[in-house]
Design a protein around this motif. Structure first.
Motif, PDB file in Angstrom:
ATOM      1  N   LYS A 138      38.166  53.472  38.271  1.00  0.00           N
ATOM      2  CA  LYS A 138      37.610  52.128  38.252  1.00  0.00           C
ATOM      3  C   LYS A 138      36.540  51.948  39.315  1.00  0.00           C
ATOM      4  O   LYS A 138      35.515  51.305  39.085  1.00  0.00           O
ATOM      5  CB  LYS A 138      38.722  51.085  38.432  1.00  0.00           C
ATOM      6  CG  LYS A 138      39.579  50.870  37.194  1.00  0.00           C
ATOM      7  CD  LYS A 138      40.491  49.667  37.366  1.00  0.00           C
ATOM      8  CE  LYS A 138      41.272  49.403  36.085  1.00  0.00           C
ATOM      9  NZ  LYS A 138      42.160  48.215  36.220  1.00  0.00           N
TER      10      LYS A 138
ATOM     11  N   ASN B 215      35.410  41.207  38.334  1.00  0.00           N
ATOM     12  CA  ASN B 215      34.774  41.929  37.237  1.00  0.00           C
ATOM     13  C   ASN B 215      33.535  41.198  36.725  1.00  0.00           C
ATOM     14  O   ASN B 215      32.555  41.833  36.321  1.00  0.00           O
ATOM     15  CB  ASN B 215      35.767  42.132  36.092  1.00  0.00           C
ATOM     16  CG  ASN B 215      36.883  43.084  36.475  1.00  0.00           C
ATOM     17  OD1 ASN B 215      36.761  43.865  37.408  1.00  0.00           O
ATOM     18  ND2 ASN B 215      37.995  43.010  35.762  1.00  0.00           N
TER      19      ASN B 215
ATOM     20  N   SER C  61      32.453  45.948  28.060  1.00  0.00           N
ATOM     21  CA  SER C  61      33.909  45.898  27.907  1.00  0.00           C
ATOM     22  C   SER C  61      34.656  46.805  28.874  1.00  0.00           C
ATOM     23  O   SER C  61      35.885  46.797  28.880  1.00  0.00           O
ATOM     24  CB  SER C  61      34.292  46.298  26.474  1.00  0.00           C
ATOM     25  OG  SER C  61      33.934  47.658  26.213  1.00  0.00           O
TER      26      SER C  61
ATOM     27  N   GLU D  38      39.008  42.099  30.601  1.00  0.00           N
ATOM     28  CA  GLU D  38      40.443  41.947  30.314  1.00  0.00           C
ATOM     29  C   GLU D  38      40.708  42.022  28.814  1.00  0.00           C
ATOM     30  O   GLU D  38      41.654  42.667  28.383  1.00  0.00           O
ATOM     31  CB  GLU D  38      40.936  40.622  30.896  1.00  0.00           C
ATOM     32  CG  GLU D  38      40.863  40.557  32.426  1.00  0.00           C
ATOM     33  CD  GLU D  38      41.362  39.227  32.951  1.00  0.00           C
ATOM     34  OE1 GLU D  38      41.741  38.376  32.124  1.00  0.00           O
ATOM     35  OE2 GLU D  38      41.365  39.042  34.179  1.00  0.00           O
ATOM     36  N   SER D  39      39.900  41.329  28.023  1.00  0.00           N
ATOM     37  CA  SER D  39      40.023  41.392  26.559  1.00  0.00           C
ATOM     38  C   SER D  39      38.928  42.321  26.041  1.00  0.00           C
ATOM     39  O   SER D  39      37.857  41.887  25.627  1.00  0.00           O
ATOM     40  CB  SER D  39      39.897  39.999  25.941  1.00  0.00           C
ATOM     41  OG  SER D  39      38.730  39.344  26.413  1.00  0.00           O
ATOM     42  N   ARG D  40      39.209  43.624  26.076  1.00  0.00           N
ATOM     43  CA  ARG D  40      38.182  44.639  25.827  1.00  0.00           C
ATOM     44  C   ARG D  40      37.651  44.592  24.406  1.00  0.00           C
ATOM     45  O   ARG D  40      36.441  44.637  24.174  1.00  0.00           O
ATOM     46  CB  ARG D  40      38.743  46.019  26.149  1.00  0.00           C
ATOM     47  CG  ARG D  40      37.731  47.155  26.015  1.00  0.00           C
ATOM     48  CD  ARG D  40      38.330  48.457  26.496  1.00  0.00           C
ATOM     49  NE  ARG D  40      38.725  48.365  27.894  1.00  0.00           N
ATOM     50  CZ  ARG D  40      39.437  49.298  28.521  1.00  0.00           C
ATOM     51  NH1 ARG D  40      39.852  50.355  27.850  1.00  0.00           N
ATOM     52  NH2 ARG D  40      39.754  49.159  29.783  1.00  0.00           N
TER      53      ARG D  40
ATOM     54  N   GLN E  33      33.512  38.341  27.043  1.00  0.00           N
ATOM     55  CA  GLN E  33      34.971  38.274  27.031  1.00  0.00           C
ATOM     56  C   GLN E  33      35.523  36.850  26.969  1.00  0.00           C
ATOM     57  O   GLN E  33      36.738  36.672  26.914  1.00  0.00           O
ATOM     58  CB  GLN E  33      35.524  38.977  28.260  1.00  0.00           C
ATOM     59  CG  GLN E  33      35.020  38.462  29.581  1.00  0.00           C
ATOM     60  CD  GLN E  33      35.579  39.269  30.740  1.00  0.00           C
ATOM     61  OE1 GLN E  33      36.747  39.640  30.748  1.00  0.00           O
ATOM     62  NE2 GLN E  33      34.750  39.549  31.725  1.00  0.00           N
TER      63      GLN E  33
END
Length: 412
Positions: free
Chosen positions: A107, A162, A219, A223-225, A277
């Motif tokens: 990451k 992010n 993405s 969080e919601s890729r 996202q």
């Protein structure tokens, strides 16, 4: 090499050796044993896409000048591999100072590669005018300032970590524009300051690669890729269709212009960087992709004719209307979407809370733009000091100044 093209042996190799030694020493003490990422099997394919996009895609994307192809791709690769190491260590230093928590792993490496997008975009603004030493200095300064700008957004303006990375396009575009304004203008009739069919073909090849991998970029840390992938792809598809449509409508003879395709097809991805996202309905992403393409093509007409001459801007690869304006559109859209979503949750009953949210959301991207402009102007002044030996205006946009490329002098 002809004598009018001086050697880089006295400065560049020693600067690279010094920087690499410092980075290696810091890495030796900072990372005695690199921990494994929590889910490397899931992150690595997406990280690989982003790596392809930044190195290969942007490397060829910058090949817009007919006599600057080696430098566009070569210097882009050099800056990325050097800047990623610097970015990782800047994150480590911020963690050491308890300013921003960080963990060395896949990451951290992904954030470093994504941060380099700001440098690549800024390089496009000064393309052909800055020598390698100037580009390295600009990259190091920009990375440090960008991470500090992210810290302000995270710690003061309470922006999720992010999402602050999605300001790379805003920061890179306006930092580069501020830097290029401090460089002398090239002569209006300079023959090297134009493209050729071959350079445009390679540049569009890079554009296609960037277009293909942009959903992975948006993405990677979301969080919601899958929602981010869906919204980004739809926005990119609509912006590409709109680019062809608007190019034919705005050209004098109704033909497509490669310059329009080169910039406007990416507008949807840039616009989605801040909103991918959080968009719940795909049609919103499609509308934003359309608006991004419109603002990119219309901006290329207005900015180049109305604003660039009085401001003395020579935006070599058009980063302002390719990345800057669509990023501003995306930032404004993100504020509106978050306010609407929060208002619907609370039934618009807590207006002071909504005003508080608007203040911090608008403040985040305004802080990013203002920091980029101010520090970019200062960096541009630093790059033109005598110690860095700026390139003379007559040697702009020329590969032969840096590379062994003898056939350039016989009509390449």
């Amino acid at each position: 090499m002809p004598p009018r093209y001086p050697s880089s042996r006295c400065r560049l190799p020693w600067l690279l050796l010094l920087l690499q030694a410092l980075l290696l020493a810091r890495a030796f003490f900072a990372f005695p044993g690199a921990p494994a990422s929590s889910s490397p099997s899931e992150l690595y394919p997406v990280f690989q896409d982003v790596n392809h996009m930044v190195i290969f895609g942007f490397g060829f994307f910058l090949m817009v000048l007919r006599r600057y192809g080696f430098s566009s791709t070569g210097f882009n690769f050099l800056l990325i591999v050097l800047g990623v190491q610097c970015s990782v260590l800047v994150q480590d230093l911020l963690d050491l100072l308890n300013i921003q928590p960080s963990e060395f792993g896949i990451k951290s490496l992904a954030r470093a590669v994504m941060s380099m997008t700001a440098v690549v975009i800024s390089t496009g603004a000064v393309l052909g005018k800055a020598n390698p030493v100037q580009l390295i200095v600009m990259s190091l300064v920009e990375l440090i300032i960008f991470h500090l700008s992210r810290c302000i957004n995270i710690r003061v303006l309470q922006v999720p970590q992010n999402l602050t990375l999605m300001h790379v396009h805003l920061f890179g575009a306006y930092f580069g524009l501020a830097v290029t304004s401090r460089f002398p203008e090239a002569a209006p009739g300079l023959d090297k300051n134009r493209s050729s069919p071959k350079s445009e073909l390679f540049s569009v090849l890079g554009t296609v690669f960037v277009w293909m991998f942009w959903p992975s970029f948006n993405s990677l840390l979301a969080e919601s890729r899958w929602q981010a992938v869906l919204n980004t792809y739809l926005a990119l598809a609509v912006s590409a269709v709109a680019a062809f449509m608007l190019s034919a409508l705005t050209s004098k003879d109704g033909k497509f212009r490669m310059a329009h395709i080169h910039s406007a097809v990416l507008a949807g991805g840039v616009t989605m960087s801040s909103t991918a996202q959080i968009i719940q309905h795909p049609w919103i992403a499609m509308i934003l992709g359309l608006l991004g393409s419109v603002i990119s093509i219309l901006g290329s007409h207005c900015l180049q004719r109305c604003f660039n001459p009085p401001l003395k801007l020579q935006d070599t690869s058009g980063v302002h209307f390719t990345f800057g304006l669509p990023a501003v559109l995306g930032a404004v859209a993100a504020v509106l979407l978050r306010v609407v979503q929060q208002g619907m949750v609370e039934q618009w009953s807590d207006l002071p809370r909504l005003g508080y949210l608007i203040f911090f959301e608008v403040g985040a991207f305004c802080q990013t733009i203002s920091t980029a402009l101010i520090t970019g102007l200062i960096t541009g002044l630093i790059l033109n000091i005598k110690l860095l030996k700026a390139v003379h205006v007559s040697k702009y946009f020329d590969d032969q100044f840096y590379w062994e490329f003898p056939h350039l002098s016989v009509g390449f």
